[in-house]
Design a protein around this motif. Sequence first.
Motif, PDB file in Angstrom:
ATOM      1  N   PHE A 122       0.837  -1.204   0.000  1.00  0.00           N
ATOM      2  CA  PHE A 122       0.000   0.000   0.000  1.00  0.00           C
ATOM      3  C   PHE A 122       0.874   1.256   0.000  1.00  0.00           C
ATOM      4  CE2 PHE A 122      -2.853   3.251   1.680  1.00  0.00           C
ATOM      5  CZ  PHE A 122      -4.023   2.996   0.975  1.00  0.00           C
ATOM      6  N   HIS A 123       1.909   1.258   0.856  1.00  0.00           N
ATOM      7  CA  HIS A 123       2.811   2.424   0.907  1.00  0.00           C
ATOM      8  C   HIS A 123       3.598   2.561  -0.400  1.00  0.00           C
ATOM      9  CE1 HIS A 123       1.913   3.368   5.001  1.00  0.00           C
ATOM     10  NE2 HIS A 123       2.579   2.370   5.556  1.00  0.00           N
ATOM     11  N   ILE A 124       4.102   1.437  -0.907  1.00  0.00           N
ATOM     12  CA  ILE A 124       4.917   1.496  -2.133  1.00  0.00           C
ATOM     13  C   ILE A 124       4.077   2.010  -3.303  1.00  0.00           C
ATOM     14  CG2 ILE A 124       6.206   0.114  -3.831  1.00  0.00           C
ATOM     15  CD1 ILE A 124       7.668   0.378  -1.129  1.00  0.00           C
ATOM     16  N   SER A 125       2.851   1.530  -3.389  1.00  0.00           N
ATOM     17  CA  SER A 125       2.007   1.934  -4.512  1.00  0.00           C
ATOM     18  C   SER A 125       1.794   3.446  -4.525  1.00  0.00           C
ATOM     19  CB  SER A 125       0.659   1.210  -4.415  1.00  0.00           C
ATOM     20  OG  SER A 125      -0.227   1.730  -5.378  1.00  0.00           O
ATOM     21  N   LYS A 126       1.483   4.020  -3.351  1.00  0.00           N
ATOM     22  CA  LYS A 126       1.218   5.463  -3.369  1.00  0.00           C
ATOM     23  C   LYS A 126       2.518   6.249  -3.511  1.00  0.00           C
ATOM     24  CE  LYS A 126       0.536   5.604   1.680  1.00  0.00           C
ATOM     25  NZ  LYS A 126       1.810   6.125   2.220  1.00  0.00           N
ATOM     26  N   GLU A 177       9.431 -18.700  -2.478  1.00  0.00           N
ATOM     27  CA  GLU A 177       8.387 -18.042  -1.689  1.00  0.00           C
ATOM     28  C   GLU A 177       8.564 -16.533  -1.680  1.00  0.00           C
ATOM     29  OE1 GLU A 177       7.269 -19.253   2.178  1.00  0.00           O
ATOM     30  OE2 GLU A 177       7.024 -21.348   1.551  1.00  0.00           O
ATOM     31  N   LEU A 178       9.815 -16.098  -1.530  1.00  0.00           N
ATOM     32  CA  LEU A 178      10.056 -14.652  -1.515  1.00  0.00           C
ATOM     33  C   LEU A 178       9.682 -14.025  -2.858  1.00  0.00           C
ATOM     34  CD1 LEU A 178      13.396 -14.541   0.517  1.00  0.00           C
ATOM     35  CD2 LEU A 178      11.150 -13.728   1.272  1.00  0.00           C
ATOM     36  N   PHE A 179       9.970 -14.737  -3.931  1.00  0.00           N
ATOM     37  CA  PHE A 179       9.596 -14.195  -5.243  1.00  0.00           C
ATOM     38  C   PHE A 179       8.096 -14.245  -5.484  1.00  0.00           C
ATOM     39  CE2 PHE A 179      14.108 -14.206  -6.289  1.00  0.00           C
ATOM     40  CZ  PHE A 179      14.189 -13.036  -7.026  1.00  0.00           C
ATOM     41  N   ASP A 180       7.449 -15.298  -4.982  1.00  0.00           N
ATOM     42  CA  ASP A 180       5.986 -15.342  -5.116  1.00  0.00           C
ATOM     43  C   ASP A 180       5.359 -14.182  -4.353  1.00  0.00           C
ATOM     44  OD1 ASP A 180       6.005 -17.536  -6.689  1.00  0.00           O
ATOM     45  OD2 ASP A 180       5.493 -18.970  -5.107  1.00  0.00           O
ATOM     46  N   GLU A 181       5.924 -13.934  -3.173  1.00  0.00           N
ATOM     47  CA  GLU A 181       5.412 -12.823  -2.380  1.00  0.00           C
ATOM     48  C   GLU A 181       5.644 -11.499  -3.121  1.00  0.00           C
ATOM     49  OE1 GLU A 181       5.870 -11.479   2.214  1.00  0.00           O
ATOM     50  OE2 GLU A 181       7.714 -11.588   1.066  1.00  0.00           O
ATOM     51  N   ALA A 182       6.814 -11.370  -3.749  1.00  0.00           N
ATOM     52  CA  ALA A 182       7.102 -10.143  -4.503  1.00  0.00           C
ATOM     53  C   ALA A 182       6.110  -9.993  -5.658  1.00  0.00           C
ATOM     54  CB  ALA A 182       8.536 -10.159  -5.019  1.00  0.00           C
ATOM     55  N   ALA A 183       5.751 -11.113  -6.285  1.00  0.00           N
ATOM     56  CA  ALA A 183       4.780 -11.048  -7.384  1.00  0.00           C
ATOM     57  C   ALA A 183       3.425 -10.573  -6.853  1.00  0.00           C
ATOM     58  CB  ALA A 183       4.640 -12.407  -8.066  1.00  0.00           C
ATOM     59  N   VAL A 186       3.679  -6.811  -6.212  1.00  0.00           N
ATOM     60  CA  VAL A 186       3.524  -6.015  -7.432  1.00  0.00           C
ATOM     61  C   VAL A 186       2.073  -6.046  -7.909  1.00  0.00           C
ATOM     62  CG1 VAL A 186       4.231  -5.716  -9.835  1.00  0.00           C
ATOM     63  CG2 VAL A 186       5.936  -6.357  -8.110  1.00  0.00           C
ATOM     64  N   GLU A 187       1.440  -7.195  -7.773  1.00  0.00           N
ATOM     65  CA  GLU A 187       0.029  -7.283  -8.177  1.00  0.00           C
ATOM     66  C   GLU A 187      -0.817  -6.272  -7.385  1.00  0.00           C
ATOM     67  OE1 GLU A 187      -1.490  -8.751 -10.567  1.00  0.00           O
ATOM     68  OE2 GLU A 187      -3.589  -8.523  -9.943  1.00  0.00           O
ATOM     69  N   VAL A 188      -0.560  -6.192  -6.084  1.00  0.00           N
ATOM     70  CA  VAL A 188      -1.303  -5.244  -5.245  1.00  0.00           C
ATOM     71  C   VAL A 188      -0.990  -3.807  -5.669  1.00  0.00           C
ATOM     72  CG1 VAL A 188      -1.504  -4.306  -2.898  1.00  0.00           C
ATOM     73  CG2 VAL A 188      -1.549  -6.778  -3.268  1.00  0.00           C
ATOM     74  N   VAL A 244       7.265  -1.146 -14.213  1.00  0.00           N
ATOM     75  CA  VAL A 244       7.764  -2.106 -13.223  1.00  0.00           C
ATOM     76  C   VAL A 244       8.949  -2.866 -13.814  1.00  0.00           C
ATOM     77  CG1 VAL A 244       7.224  -4.184 -11.877  1.00  0.00           C
ATOM     78  CG2 VAL A 244       5.507  -2.362 -12.142  1.00  0.00           C
ATOM     79  N   THR A 245      10.041  -2.903 -13.093  1.00  0.00           N
ATOM     80  CA  THR A 245      11.242  -3.575 -13.586  1.00  0.00           C
ATOM     81  C   THR A 245      11.800  -4.497 -12.506  1.00  0.00           C
ATOM     82  OG1 THR A 245      12.972  -2.037 -12.807  1.00  0.00           O
ATOM     83  CG2 THR A 245      11.769  -1.392 -14.787  1.00  0.00           C
TER      84      THR A 245
END
Lengths: 411, 450
Positions: A122-126, A177-183, A186-188, A244-245
Amino acid sequence: MSPAAPTPSSSTAPTSELHLAVALDGTGWHPASWREPTARPREVFTARYWADLVAEAERGLLDFVTLEDGLGPQSSHFLDPDERTDQVRGRLDAVLIAARIAPLTRHIGLVPTVVATHTEPFHISKAIATLDHVSSGRAGLRVQITARPNEAAHFGRRAIPRIEAYDSPDARETVSELFDEAADHVEVVRRLWDSWEDDAEIRDTATGRFIDRDKLHYIDFEGRHFSVKGPSITPRPPQGQPVVTALAHDTVPYRLVARQADIGYVTPHDTGQARAIVAEIRAEQASAGRADEPLHLFGDLVVFLDHDPAEAASRRERLDTLAGEPYTSDARIFTGSPAQLADLLQELASAGLSGFRLRPAVLGHDLPAITRGLVPELQRRAAFRRGYEADTLRGLLGLARPANRYAAATA
Amino acid sequence: MSKPLKQIHLAAHFPGVNNTTVWSDPEAGSHIDFSSFAHFARTAERAKFDFLFLAEGLRLREQGGKIYDLDVVGRPDTFTVLAALAAVTERLGLTGTINSTFNEPYEVARQFASLDHLSDGRAAWNVVTSWDAFTGENFRRGGFLPQEERYSRAKEFLATATELFDSWDGDEIVADQESGVFLRDAKAGAFVHTGRHFDIEGRFNVPRSPQGRPVIFQAGDSEEGREFAASSADAIFSRYATLDAGRAFYSDVKNRLARHGRRHDQLLILPAATFVLGDTDAEAAELAREVRRLQVSGATAIKHLEFVWNRDLSSYDPDGPLPDIDPNTGDTHISKGRAQVRMYRDPLATAREWRELAAANGWSIRDLVIETGNRQNFVGSPETVARTINDYVQSDAADGFILVPHITPTGLDPFADKVVPLLQEQGVFRTDYEGTTLRDHLGLDPLPRS
Ligand SMILES: Cc1cc2nc3c(=O)[nH]c(=O)nc-3n(C[C@H](O)[C@H](O)[C@H](O)COP(=O)(O)O)c2cc1C
């Protein structure tokens, strides 16, 4: 391939324009870079230092700069902190540096690193939406994970199992798992960018409504690691979706790139490897159902650039001596002249890369060598722009402004 | 001998999500484009204000289960917009409201230390403690904290962040290119914090910033909130901008300082205040009435009444009488994501009082809301407003004010052009910045190196 002279074939072969970015970090990517006369090591915690670097990159018409970051001090070990006092340690928050520079630049894209593992989407998105607002459409992000136990201890919210051997099943599971969480992260972030339709603000004095709340959307994300309700507090950014990169070296991160990125940075050491990586990512992209979506693949290279190739090589040796060991990198390390680098980039591009992210070994030296040496060389070969052709980062990258997923659903 | 004149502190609150912004005015611009923030900040700096202030709310407000659509909705990320503003200003302080419930100390400390570096010492942090599970639904840690826990976390959050700020002394970076020593101390940034809310250790990776740490603001009003401010804050953002309430709050909070071993001048009291200027007092009063009508449409009046009645009143006519049913005193509230709700702690009493007021004056619902809420604090000619502000400060109702104009982004311009010069003539407001950091502007002692 002979690195000695520009091959005539490369100037006669049909060329297409490359995209070029530089990766900014401290005083440069070589750990002894701060000891060079051009390095300005006392200024890396000032705004002026970063403003000057980005202004130089913009003079060279580069597509964008990335800014490295981390939730702990830099280290010479991959997973553990060190206690070295002979290298640059400490860094400012990359999103804030990018925002501080945004009003001072006009065309260049600004792509700070964000660490998905310990931050709130939420913070990153804004934050990135706001970077896009303050730069009028030039924001991106580089998403990164961290498996470092010491960085997890800075947050104290979760324990990340220690990776002992990279090829062990446990390590593979932790990393996936860490990459799935990162995905998911980014989706959020992406859903939140779309959570406001572009024309949600109506200022309808007749009804007294400032917004049309039917054009604001709950994102209702439920994932394995977190759930987020939405909508964002920040209106949709000018680019709709900032760029997104992600950097990727292996199948698991390739999958993140294939699922969620607009640009993937990869580290081929030769053209054959580049071809193989591109094929693997394109296959992942197809299986993620994104085969039709544009996805740039950029090659990452560390560069020591001098007009005289011998000078570049001896500079590298001098820095290695100061560092006490030869510099190694995940990426290919190039030493030579701008013309030789142009040859190499064009050759690698033939394997399906659409651009490059160059990591200057010494920012004070190799960044101007890129903007004043490599760029004119590529321009002569009609392989690089002669002026900024767009005002947004998506525009520079040839990416259309995406439709809003929620607006499309109701239309 | 008469008391020496106090110097007034002035700051500007970017008018974003609140119920004072008149977004329908033809002069009202974007509340999200950076050009609006830049204009507002430059005006505040031209007027030599201490700082610019940003509020924060981490979920869009709702009423009756729907996103509230009658006020400005939407705002930027605090850190990002403040960092960008550091590029278009040179001296103005940059104060951001950042919640201690939905953040982590390592990250927030990094962001503030970075902002302080990137602004050459102009960062401030208004520590707020959000109160609800509603906001928590946007975050990984989710949930929320009960009232007592919020301040317990806030206090430990600030203490932990301070430990991180202090983990660098400020002289560790040598960067001697000859000898190859970059850091004097291999352990720079080392910290260990063990507590109820945070159990963290490691190395903080931002060197000591120009101010040592950001200036600390606090905004809560409860007993715990006031104690928190008295023990740990440099300034309070208060809601008491009238003379009597201001003086009461001022003396209450200042009297708490001694118990924490602090002097009177180590905590500034800065209420939020609105203003309306006219060429004459009469003209200003007329304009103020107009502004209140623009702020409170019929629809807004009904929504405002719903805060107190805690029920759907959409069938009522804003130009008609107050409802004769009583407020719903149930647990769940019709309005979510709003601090304001907490102002009406006894809704039955408020409803009774409002009905009596309306009956006695012949007021409709809308009239009542206009008359009881949102009164501008300072209304008059520039002379009157300058005199009133000075009187309030000299009589210890405040140390200064955080002004919230009702027009974005140009609403501060007339104050800067007309009122500030009068305060300067009276010798109660600076004619130029004397120092470079926000601590300098606020007259706070420099922090010793840890
Ligand atoms: C003048 C004032 C301004 C405030 N501004 C904010 C704000 O911008 N964002 C926020 O989340 N909370 C804000 N708050 C809420 C407080 O941080 C706190 O959570 C609330 O007042 C409840 O705490 P209390 O019981 O101590 O008053 C504000 C409070 C006051 C009194």
